[in-house]
Design a protein around this motif. Structure first.
Motif, PDB file in Angstrom:
ATOM      1  N   ASP A 106      -4.117   8.476  -1.429  1.00 24.00           N
ATOM      2  CA  ASP A 106      -5.243   8.684  -0.511  1.00 24.00           C
ATOM      3  C   ASP A 106      -6.049   7.398  -0.335  1.00 24.00           C
ATOM      4  O   ASP A 106      -6.396   6.987   0.773  1.00 24.00           O
ATOM      5  CB  ASP A 106      -6.161   9.774  -1.047  1.00 24.00           C
ATOM      6  N   GLU A 107      -6.299   6.872  -1.470  1.00 21.50           N
ATOM      7  CA  GLU A 107      -7.144   5.665  -1.457  1.00 21.50           C
ATOM      8  C   GLU A 107      -6.483   4.580  -0.608  1.00 21.50           C
ATOM      9  O   GLU A 107      -7.104   3.939   0.227  1.00 21.50           O
ATOM     10  CB  GLU A 107      -7.337   5.155  -2.881  1.00 21.50           C
ATOM     11  N   ASP A 108      -5.178   4.427  -0.833  1.00 24.93           N
ATOM     12  CA  ASP A 108      -4.447   3.407  -0.109  1.00 24.93           C
ATOM     13  C   ASP A 108      -4.435   3.701   1.384  1.00 24.93           C
ATOM     14  O   ASP A 108      -4.588   2.798   2.220  1.00 24.93           O
ATOM     15  CB  ASP A 108      -3.007   3.335  -0.613  1.00 24.93           C
ATOM     16  N   ARG A 109      -4.275   4.961   1.686  1.00 23.02           N
ATOM     17  CA  ARG A 109      -4.230   5.310   3.101  1.00 23.02           C
ATOM     18  C   ARG A 109      -5.562   5.002   3.764  1.00 23.02           C
ATOM     19  O   ARG A 109      -5.639   4.477   4.855  1.00 23.02           O
ATOM     20  CB  ARG A 109      -3.850   6.766   3.268  1.00 23.02           C
ATOM     21  N   ALA A 110      -6.621   5.340   3.052  1.00 23.11           N
ATOM     22  CA  ALA A 110      -7.954   5.058   3.605  1.00 23.11           C
ATOM     23  C   ALA A 110      -8.102   3.561   3.858  1.00 23.11           C
ATOM     24  O   ALA A 110      -8.594   3.123   4.911  1.00 23.11           O
ATOM     25  CB  ALA A 110      -9.032   5.527   2.639  1.00 23.11           C
ATOM     26  N   ALA A 111      -7.597   2.807   2.911  1.00 24.56           N
ATOM     27  CA  ALA A 111      -7.688   1.348   3.064  1.00 24.56           C
ATOM     28  C   ALA A 111      -6.892   0.895   4.271  1.00 24.56           C
ATOM     29  O   ALA A 111      -7.344   0.083   5.086  1.00 24.56           O
ATOM     30  CB  ALA A 111      -7.177   0.662   1.807  1.00 24.56           C
ATOM     31  N   ALA A 112      -5.692   1.452   4.398  1.00 26.93           N
ATOM     32  CA  ALA A 112      -4.841   1.061   5.515  1.00 26.93           C
ATOM     33  C   ALA A 112      -5.505   1.417   6.835  1.00 26.93           C
ATOM     34  O   ALA A 112      -5.512   0.603   7.782  1.00 26.93           O
ATOM     35  CB  ALA A 112      -3.493   1.747   5.407  1.00 26.93           C
ATOM     36  N   THR A 133       0.660  -6.352   7.759  1.00 34.71           N
ATOM     37  CA  THR A 133       0.944  -7.554   6.977  1.00 34.71           C
ATOM     38  C   THR A 133       0.154  -7.535   5.685  1.00 34.71           C
ATOM     39  O   THR A 133       0.681  -7.804   4.605  1.00 34.71           O
ATOM     40  CB  THR A 133       0.555  -8.806   7.776  1.00 34.71           C
ATOM     41  N   ILE A 134      -1.104  -7.233   5.850  1.00 35.59           N
ATOM     42  CA  ILE A 134      -1.964  -7.247   4.672  1.00 35.59           C
ATOM     43  C   ILE A 134      -1.563  -6.123   3.736  1.00 35.59           C
ATOM     44  O   ILE A 134      -1.647  -6.253   2.516  1.00 35.59           O
ATOM     45  CB  ILE A 134      -3.442  -7.130   5.095  1.00 35.59           C
ATOM     46  N   GLY A 135      -1.093  -5.054   4.338  1.00 31.57           N
ATOM     47  CA  GLY A 135      -0.716  -3.901   3.547  1.00 31.57           C
ATOM     48  C   GLY A 135       0.365  -4.203   2.533  1.00 31.57           C
ATOM     49  O   GLY A 135       0.588  -3.430   1.610  1.00 31.57           O
ATOM     50  N   GLN A 136       1.035  -5.321   2.681  1.00 25.25           N
ATOM     51  CA  GLN A 136       2.062  -5.688   1.711  1.00 25.25           C
ATOM     52  C   GLN A 136       1.450  -5.924   0.343  1.00 25.25           C
ATOM     53  O   GLN A 136       2.128  -5.791  -0.662  1.00 25.25           O
ATOM     54  CB  GLN A 136       2.784  -6.962   2.176  1.00 25.25           C
ATOM     55  N   LEU A 194       0.847  -1.176   0.000  1.00 27.26           N
ATOM     56  CA  LEU A 194       0.000   0.000   0.000  1.00 27.26           C
ATOM     57  C   LEU A 194       0.898   1.247   0.000  1.00 27.26           C
ATOM     58  O   LEU A 194       1.880   1.315   0.739  1.00 27.26           O
ATOM     59  CB  LEU A 194      -0.883  -0.002   1.249  1.00 27.26           C
ATOM     60  N   ASN A 195       0.529   2.126  -0.803  1.00 23.88           N
ATOM     61  CA  ASN A 195       1.305   3.351  -0.915  1.00 23.88           C
ATOM     62  C   ASN A 195       0.753   4.407   0.046  1.00 23.88           C
ATOM     63  O   ASN A 195      -0.411   4.795  -0.050  1.00 23.88           O
ATOM     64  CB  ASN A 195       1.229   3.840  -2.358  1.00 23.88           C
ATOM     65  N   THR A 220      -3.635  -4.810  -3.568  1.00 28.02           N
ATOM     66  CA  THR A 220      -4.911  -5.220  -4.139  1.00 28.02           C
ATOM     67  C   THR A 220      -5.772  -5.888  -3.088  1.00 28.02           C
ATOM     68  O   THR A 220      -6.962  -5.583  -2.928  1.00 28.02           O
ATOM     69  CB  THR A 220      -4.693  -6.227  -5.297  1.00 28.02           C
ATOM     70  N   TRP A 221      -5.126  -6.816  -2.408  1.00 28.85           N
ATOM     71  CA  TRP A 221      -5.865  -7.552  -1.389  1.00 28.85           C
ATOM     72  C   TRP A 221      -6.322  -6.608  -0.277  1.00 28.85           C
ATOM     73  O   TRP A 221      -7.455  -6.644   0.193  1.00 28.85           O
ATOM     74  CB  TRP A 221      -4.964  -8.656  -0.814  1.00 28.85           C
ATOM     75  N   ALA A 222      -5.395  -5.753   0.115  1.00 23.13           N
ATOM     76  CA  ALA A 222      -5.706  -4.828   1.184  1.00 23.13           C
ATOM     77  C   ALA A 222      -6.904  -3.973   0.817  1.00 23.13           C
ATOM     78  O   ALA A 222      -7.827  -3.774   1.615  1.00 23.13           O
ATOM     79  CB  ALA A 222      -4.494  -3.937   1.473  1.00 23.13           C
ATOM     80  N   LYS A 223      -6.904  -3.554  -0.438  1.00 24.74           N
ATOM     81  CA  LYS A 223      -8.010  -2.685  -0.845  1.00 24.74           C
ATOM     82  C   LYS A 223      -9.332  -3.446  -0.838  1.00 24.74           C
ATOM     83  O   LYS A 223     -10.365  -2.940  -0.384  1.00 24.74           O
ATOM     84  CB  LYS A 223      -7.713  -2.091  -2.219  1.00 24.74           C
ATOM     85  N   SER A 224      -9.274  -4.643  -1.369  1.00 28.34           N
ATOM     86  CA  SER A 224     -10.532  -5.404  -1.415  1.00 28.34           C
ATOM     87  C   SER A 224     -11.011  -5.681   0.003  1.00 28.34           C
ATOM     88  O   SER A 224     -12.208  -5.568   0.293  1.00 28.34           O
ATOM     89  CB  SER A 224     -10.324  -6.720  -2.177  1.00 28.34           C
ATOM     90  N   LEU A 225     -10.069  -5.978   0.897  1.00 27.34           N
ATOM     91  CA  LEU A 225     -10.466  -6.234   2.280  1.00 27.34           C
ATOM     92  C   LEU A 225     -11.024  -4.969   2.908  1.00 27.34           C
ATOM     93  O   LEU A 225     -12.034  -4.999   3.612  1.00 27.34           O
ATOM     94  CB  LEU A 225      -9.266  -6.726   3.087  1.00 27.34           C
ATOM     95  N   ALA A 226     -10.378  -3.881   2.613  1.00 22.96           N
ATOM     96  CA  ALA A 226     -10.822  -2.621   3.175  1.00 22.96           C
ATOM     97  C   ALA A 226     -12.244  -2.317   2.718  1.00 22.96           C
ATOM     98  O   ALA A 226     -13.088  -1.858   3.486  1.00 22.96           O
ATOM     99  CB  ALA A 226      -9.876  -1.500   2.760  1.00 22.96           C
ATOM    100  N   ARG A 227     -12.483  -2.604   1.454  1.00 26.99           N
ATOM    101  CA  ARG A 227     -13.833  -2.375   0.918  1.00 26.99           C
ATOM    102  C   ARG A 227     -14.836  -3.209   1.710  1.00 26.99           C
ATOM    103  O   ARG A 227     -15.893  -2.747   2.114  1.00 26.99           O
ATOM    104  CB  ARG A 227     -13.859  -2.731  -0.562  1.00 26.99           C
ATOM    105  N   VAL A 228     -14.422  -4.433   1.922  1.00 24.12           N
ATOM    106  CA  VAL A 228     -15.295  -5.333   2.667  1.00 24.12           C
ATOM    107  C   VAL A 228     -15.549  -4.782   4.063  1.00 24.12           C
ATOM    108  O   VAL A 228     -16.669  -4.729   4.548  1.00 24.12           O
ATOM    109  CB  VAL A 228     -14.668  -6.742   2.747  1.00 24.12           C
ATOM    110  N   ILE A 229     -14.473  -4.325   4.673  1.00 18.91           N
ATOM    111  CA  ILE A 229     -14.592  -3.816   6.045  1.00 18.91           C
ATOM    112  C   ILE A 229     -15.538  -2.623   6.081  1.00 18.91           C
ATOM    113  O   ILE A 229     -16.427  -2.527   6.923  1.00 18.91           O
ATOM    114  CB  ILE A 229     -13.204  -3.423   6.587  1.00 18.91           C
TER     115      ILE A 229
END
Lengths: 466, 879
Positions: free
Chosen positions: A424-430, A444-447, A419-420, A450-459
């Motif tokens: 902004d988007e990445d930070r929001a996800a993080a 860990t997930i932040g590595q 995650l960068n 893509t996955w992090a973002k999809s998980l974040a969306r889910v969250i």
């Protein structure tokens, strides 16, 4: 014979005679004549049927066909009715006359000659052929595809099961008890050859053969209860053994692996009816999955053949996934029950990290929805994250859990983009991740962006309504 | 007549004793020891008319009490009160009066006040008129025949009442309502009685039901007949489904007269077996109305015991009297199972052939053979069931060949020793059997002795000289006997360790060992695919090289099981050019495949038979096929063409079989005959007539002296082939026979029927040894193993089952049944027991081998005890 309805006289009613007479233009048929005619018609019909049944019997069939009736007509010196065959069943149409009961008439289809000619020619049916196989060898039915699988003993009591088991030849439901007796005897004794080839020390070739047999053999039904019990007991015994030396541990892990192979093979076997045993399959799988220690590798390096604990957990979760995939459609409660157990293991305080890992893997194999519930709704993410922090402090290995969580996205070969922070988007996800899952997990997930973002969306999906 | 026993008995004793043999003139008692056939009234008149005449002449019997009783009953009838007649029937009866009465044309249809019951029945009225006219001759002042239309029923009644003629009672007693009430009363009495008698009395209901139903139909009471049937038939369905079905089709008087079953009921006596005490109870009830009846029911429901109730009982008595025959046994009621009560009972009069020897027919062991198959069988004398003899020259030649065999030296020594010891013609046969019998601790004499061996003169004429194929066959027979796999069911119970766990593939090693033994046979299944209901029959040749299948599409298909090419002869050859094997080879067809169609029939092919001359040594040369086109055809397997069509039957031919010696064959047909043919003659040599329905299957006895037939009349018979007379009759099935088999050792005979049971019979006595049940669909085929220890059956329930011939059999103990199958609240009464008897597996079922979806149509056992079965695979959803 029991199922035969009692014959009853007077089925053919006078009304039918009057209807037929009407159709022929005879309208003044008196009641008495119709009555007498009805009785006579019934008698004649029975005569024809009786005659036709002789032809059915001598043709060694149990279903009467139109050809039997034709033969009966010929024998009784009545002109046969042409144009009917056993393969084109008649269709009747219901007609409601202005008054009186409905009449059923034959559908008289109009056939357009041109379309018939244009149609593809009907394929010539395959000619009769024969195959030979051993129905029995010295009184024992070989377990080959040509023979029906032996009947499932005893457990087939529940009506749902007996309906699914290869049906007994006739519908009267009395499955013969003689085979049950003999299979009971077989069950009492262990299928020794099978079991002996499934111990860790056995040759690889033998093991493969045994597993192949489990995977494809139709005749396992009678010994299925035994195998199931064998696996169940084996797993329990292996896991109970504590404080053993390294060698033993390797051995045990290997045998656990084999037990999982056996279950997997049984699930793969299409000819087996394993539904009644699913509830016995689950405990071994879940035990392996959730056992806390699983002999976490000691400094002594494991042999290459030795499956690692996380391999075992992966394996058992894949077996679980297969089981659920195959049978959750028929048993809707199965997945939810499994999820409940896994959730308990995930969130209950005081569990070891290994259990958490297993629970995570299990949830992943149950499905996306279960992972979501586990990590977020049951705040399993935070608990796991905290556990991991604690474990790190104690210098323990947390790779297992991390791997468990990596299983899901399965991005093989594709380089990971973390995650960068600048985005902004990445930070929001993080942020979303760390709020939902705790910092350690989030990083860990932040590595994997893509996955992090999809998980974040889910969250965010989950947390928004609440 | 019918009321006479009642009144006479009343004056004698309250509890009548049936076996007294003195004072029961009208109830025909057939006791085993005391035969009371002699008295005049005992004469078996046959029809009702004669009985009536009988009564008129037997004036001495008429006591004053009897007259009084009659007068009373007539009066009762005339003033029939409402409670006796249900309102619905009144309507029905009056409706009925119109049409048929006018056709009678002799009496006025207007019965005053619409008196229901017998008086509205036109037949009765006309009979009454007759009687009235008769009595008028004696007493002037009553309207005579010249003016019948003016006679009203009441007039008639009053006139007859005065004369007190016996006939009136008869006529009035044909009131159909009495039938209904009588039957109900009988049923109540049986059900209300002691449990121990229920088994015994239940069979009584069926014939009475049939007679009442037929009577109702005969008299035109269609609606009451239907309601009577609906009420009472379900209780009888368990045992008599087929008969009930046939009865249910009869609704008009014309049908009754044209139906064979109804005619049999009307002309024959129905045999019922009963214990002595049971019989006396029955007689007591019939005459006194006592015993077992629920308290008060007699009074409340059926009117006074003296009135309608008694009259209803009289109707039962009429049937019991005229149409039933009692076989009173000495055995104890409770010691007999329900099945035994029905063995050899029923309408068996016409099923038993008329004995050729009339003097012997009269009494054997005090029983009339017309109603006792055992007596008939006994008087036919002994059967020669031993193996057929070989001609001396053939035997010597066979022995010579066997002696020259290099690897069987030990046995050859045996052979010669035997032959030198005594010149018995069956020596070789016995030698073969020695091999199999010895290990089981039996003496060889039990196999071959005890049976009378036929002589060469007893056999059908055979060619005087033997051919080389005969020698080959006989040699092979001995070899087969030596290499036979022994099937010994007792091993199944002794040695449970043999059972494998299902993973160990039981090797064929046992097949190759020299004297193998096995508890159960090896079965090779040949499954036909894509046959679409078309396969009617199939047969393996004895040497297992060919498989023939008969199709409903009128052709026969031949398969070579060795995958050899089946080549016929070309049609364009000159016979003059064929002189030696090479020239014969030249005219063979160039191409061929391992299957071949034989076309010639014009109807479904129902049976096939390969000629047995080659035995297991050489492939068969001929094939016989029987078809619905009334012909039996002989096919040459050399030329692959039809050689002869045997015409003679006038109906579809159901079965055909070669005699074990070849040359002759037998056919069974719908025309109720079986026929013996020689393949060399166009016409049948013998006609075996006697079955009262289709002959469904034929089976030669292994020594070819006898021919067994199974028929739709539910019986099997054994015929003397030479003389064409019936030697044995086997009665015991409840449905048409579907398959028969005779045992290779010549002692037994097995038959399977649509009642899903297999009966095993002892040929020499003609008695049933046991009945085996377990199949759940019709049994298509039956065969004995080569050593007669096992019976193998194939059925439409997609299974092959093996049965133990030697064990006593019998139903499984009740305890073994899985629990929870008996429904709550259902008492284990007679009906339930019967069901168990019929459908439960008997203990002699050794093994069941299910197929996937293949009804088995043919089961054969090779002389070495390998079992071959065949059947068409039925795709799961044919439509």
């Amino acid at each position: 014979m029991n199922s035969k309805p009692t014959p009853r006289p007077g089925i053919y009613k006078a009304d039918s005679i009057i209807d037929v007479a009407d159709s022929l233009g005879i309208t003044n048929l008196s009641e008495e004549v119709a009555n007498a005619l009805a009785s006579d018609v019934e008698y004649r019909l029975h005569q024809v049927i009786e005659e036709a049944s002789r032809f059915t019997r001598h043709s060694r069939r149990t279903i009467m066909t139109t050809s039997d009736v034709d033969q009966a007509f010929k024998t009784l010196n009545i002109e046969p009715v042409y144009g009917h065959s056993a393969h084109t069943p008649l269709s009747f149409r219901r007609v409601q006359p202005p008054a009186g009961p409905p009449i059923y008439v034959l559908e008289d289809e109009e056939v357009d000659f041109e379309t018939v000619l244009k149609e593809d020619p009907i394929p010539v049916p395959r000619s009769v052929r024969y195959t030979a196989h051993w129905l029995a060898i010295e009184g024992i039915q070989p377990l080959i595809p040509e023979n029906p699988p032996p009947e499932v003993p005893a457990i087939a009591d529940q009506p749902a099961n007996s309906a699914l088991v290869t049906p007994p030849p006739t519908q009267n439901g009395s499955t013969s008890s003689a085979p049950a007796d003999s299979t009971a005897r077989q069950v009492a004794r262990p299928p020794s050859r099978l079991v002996s080839s499934l111990v860790p020390s056995a040759e690889e070739r033998k093991k493969t053969a045994a597993l192949t047999s489990l995977r494809a053999d139709a005749g396992l039904a009678p010994v299925l209860p035994y195998i199931t019990r064998w696996v169940g007991e084996g797993v329990v015994n292996t896991l109970r053994r504590e404080g053993l030396e390294g060698d033993e541990m390797d051995l045990d892990r290997r045998s656990l692996d084999i037990y999982l192979d056996v279950l997997s093979a049984l699930l793969e076997n299409e000819r087996l009816f394993v539904e009644p045993y699913l509830h016995q399959f689950l405990p071994p799988i879940l035990s392996i999955l959730l056992t806390s220690t699983l002999f976490i590798p000691q400094p002594l390096a494991p042999t290459p053949s030795d499956p690692s604990p996380s391999h075992l957990r992966t394996h058992s979760s894949s077996v679980l996934a297969r089981l659920l995939l195959q049978h959750s459609a028929t048993y809707p409660s199965l997945a939810s029950r499994v999820t409940k157990t896994l959730l308990a293991a995930l969130v209950e305080p005081g569990r070891m990290l290994g259990t958490r890992e297993g629970a995570l893997r299990g949830l992943i194999s149950v499905g996306r929805e279960a992972v979501k519930r586990g990590l977020l709704q049951a705040s399993g993410g935070k608990i796991v994250s905290d556990d991991m922090d604690r474990a790190r402090e104690m210098g323990m290995d947390t790779r297992g859990v991390e791997q468990a969580l990596m299983v899901h996205p399965a991005t093989d070969g594709v380089p990971l983009h973390p995650l960068n922070d600048m985005d902004d988007e990445d930070r929001a996800a993080a942020d979303a991740l760390s709020s939902g899952l705790g910092n350690t997990l989030a990083s860990t997930i932040g590595q994997d962006a893509t996955w992090a973002k999809s998980l974040a969306r889910v969250i965010s999906d989950v947390s928004l309504p609440s | 007549m019918v009321s006479s026993p009642a009144s006479t008995n009343r004056s004698q004793s309250a509890t009548p004793h049936p076996s007294g043999g003195t004072s029961r003139p009208n109830v025909r008692v057939q006791t085993s020891g005391l035969e009371s056939e002699g008295s005049g009234a005992e004469e078996d008149g046959g029809g009702d008319d004669e009985d009536r005449k009988d009564n008129e002449t037997a004036g001495s019997r008429r006591t004053s009490t009897r007259l009084a009783a009659k007068a009373e009953s007539v009066r009762n009838l005339a003033q029939k009160s409402a409670p006796v007649v249900p309102p619905t029937t009144t309507k029905r009866a009056s409706k009925k009066t119109n049409a048929p009465a006018s056709s009678a044309g002799r009496t006025s249809p207007s019965s005053p006040g619409g008196t229901p019951g017998p008086l509205s029945d036109p037949n009765n009225l006309s009979k009454l008129a007759d009687v009235a006219a008769k009595s008028a001759k004696g007493k002037k002042g009553i309207p005579t025949r010249s003016a019948p239309t003016t006679v009203t029923a009441r007039d008639l009644l009053s006139s007859i009442d005065a004369t007190g003629s016996a006939d009136v009672n008869d006529i009035l007693l044909t009131d159909p309502l009495d039938n209904l009430v009588g039957y109900k009363q009988l049923e109540d009495w049986i059900d209300g009685g002691l449990d121990m008698y229920r088994h015994e009395f239940r069979p009584l209901l069926f014939p009475i039901f049939c007679h009442f139903y037929l009577e109702l139909v005969q008299q035109g009471f269609k609606d009451s007949a239907i309601s009577f049937f609906d009420t009472h038939a379900p209780a009888l369905r368990e045992r008599h489904a087929a008969e009930l079905h046939e009865l249910s089709t009869l609704l008009l008087p014309q049908h009754v007269s044209s139906s064979p079953l109804a005619n049999r009921f009307r002309s024959e006596k129905y045999v019922v077996r009963m214990s002595r005490s049971g019989f006396s109870l029955l007689v007591g009830w019939l005459t006194e109305g006592t015993g077992g009846e629920p308290t008060g029911s007699g009074e409340g429901l059926y009117g006074s015991r003296e009135g309608a109730g008694r009259r209803a009982r009289m109707t039962v008595l009429t049937v019991v009297n005229g149409r039933l025959k009692f076989d009173v046994t000495m055995s104890n009621t409770s010691s007999v199972s329900s099945r035994t009560w029905e063995e050899n009972t029923g309408l068996i009069g016409s099923l038993i052939p008329v004995a050729s020897n009339l003097a012997a027919a009269k009494t054997v062991n005090g029983k009339l053979s017309t109603y006792d198959p055992n007596a008939f069988n006994a008087q036919q004398g002994d059967l020669k069931l031993g193996p057929a003899p070989l001609s001396d020259s053939l035997r010597e030649e066979t022995e010579r060949v066997l002696k020259e065999e290099p690897d069987e030296s030990g046995h050859v020594a045996d052979n010669s020793a035997h032959t030198n010891g005594n010149g018995d013609v069956k020596e070789r046969e016995r030698d073969g059997k020695d091999e199999e019998v010895k290990p089981f601790g039996e003496t060889p004499s039990t196999t071959s002795s005890g049976l009378i061996a036929p002589t060469t003169a007893d056999l059908l004429p055979q060619p005087p000289t033997f051919r080389s194929v005969d020698v080959k066959r006989e040699v092979e027979k001995v070899r087969d006997a030596r290499k036979r796999i022994k099937l010994d069911p007792s091993m199944l119970f002794a040695d449970s360790g043999r059972e494998t766990n299902g993973f160990v593939h039981p090797g064929i090693s046992a097949l190759s060992s020299r004297f193998p033994a096995s508890a159960l046979p090896s079965i090779c299944a040949y499954t036909f695919h894509d046959a679409l209901d078309g396969v009617n029959c199939s047969k393996f040749s004895e040497d297992s090289s060919l498989l023939a299948t008969g199709f409903s599409e009128s052709y026969v298909r031949l398969w070579s099981l060795k995958k050899e090419k089946l080549k016929g002869l070309r049609s364009d050859f000159n016979i003059g050019q064929v002189s030696d094997p090479t020239s014969l080879k030249k005219i063979r067809e160039k191409h061929g495949s391992s299957t071949r169609k034989l076309v010639g029939h014009s109807g479904p092919v129902f049976a096939l038979s390969f000629d047995p001359i080659g035995g297991t040594a050489a492939p068969p040369k001929y094939l016989l096929s029987a078809s619905a086109d009334h012909t039996t055809r002989l096919w040459s397997l050399e030329t692959m063409t039809n050689v002869v069509a045997y015409r003679g039957h006038s109906n579809p031919v159901w079965d055909v079989q070669w005699s074990p010696m070849g040359t002759y064959f037998a056919t069974a047909s719908r025309d109720r005959t079986a026929r013996l043919w020689s393949s060399e003659r166009m016409n049948a040599l013998r006609v075996f007539a006697g079955h009262v329905s289709d002959v469904d299957c034929v089976q030669f006895h292994p020594n070819s002296l006898y021919l067994a037939t199974g028929s739709s009349d539910t019986t099997c018979r054994l015929w003397d082939v030479q003389r064409g007379v019936c030697m044995r009759v086997f009665i015991g099935h409840q449905g048409p026979i579907t398959a028969i088999a005779s045992s290779p050792d010549g002692r037994y005979f097995a038959s399977a029927s649509t009642d899903l049971s297999i009966n095993l019979w002892d040929l020499s006595s003609g008695r049933r040894i046991k009945s085996m049940t377990g199949h759940t669909a019709p049994i298509n085929t039956l065969t004995f193993s080569a050593c007669t220890t096992m019976l193998i059956s194939g059925s439409a329930d997609w299974t092959v089952r093996c049965w133990d011939v030697k064990s006593p059999g019998g139903p499984k103990a009740k305890l073994q049944r899985p629990g929870g199958r008996v429904e709550e609240g259902v008492l284990p009464d007679g009906a339930l027991d019967e069901k168990d008897d019929g459908k439960e597996q008997t203990v002699d079922l050794l093994a069941t081998f299910p197929t996937k979806r293949t009804p088995i149509i043919n089961v054969q056992v090779t002389p070495r005890n390998l079992c071959l079965v065949s059947g068409p695979y039925l795709p799961p959803d044919p439509r």
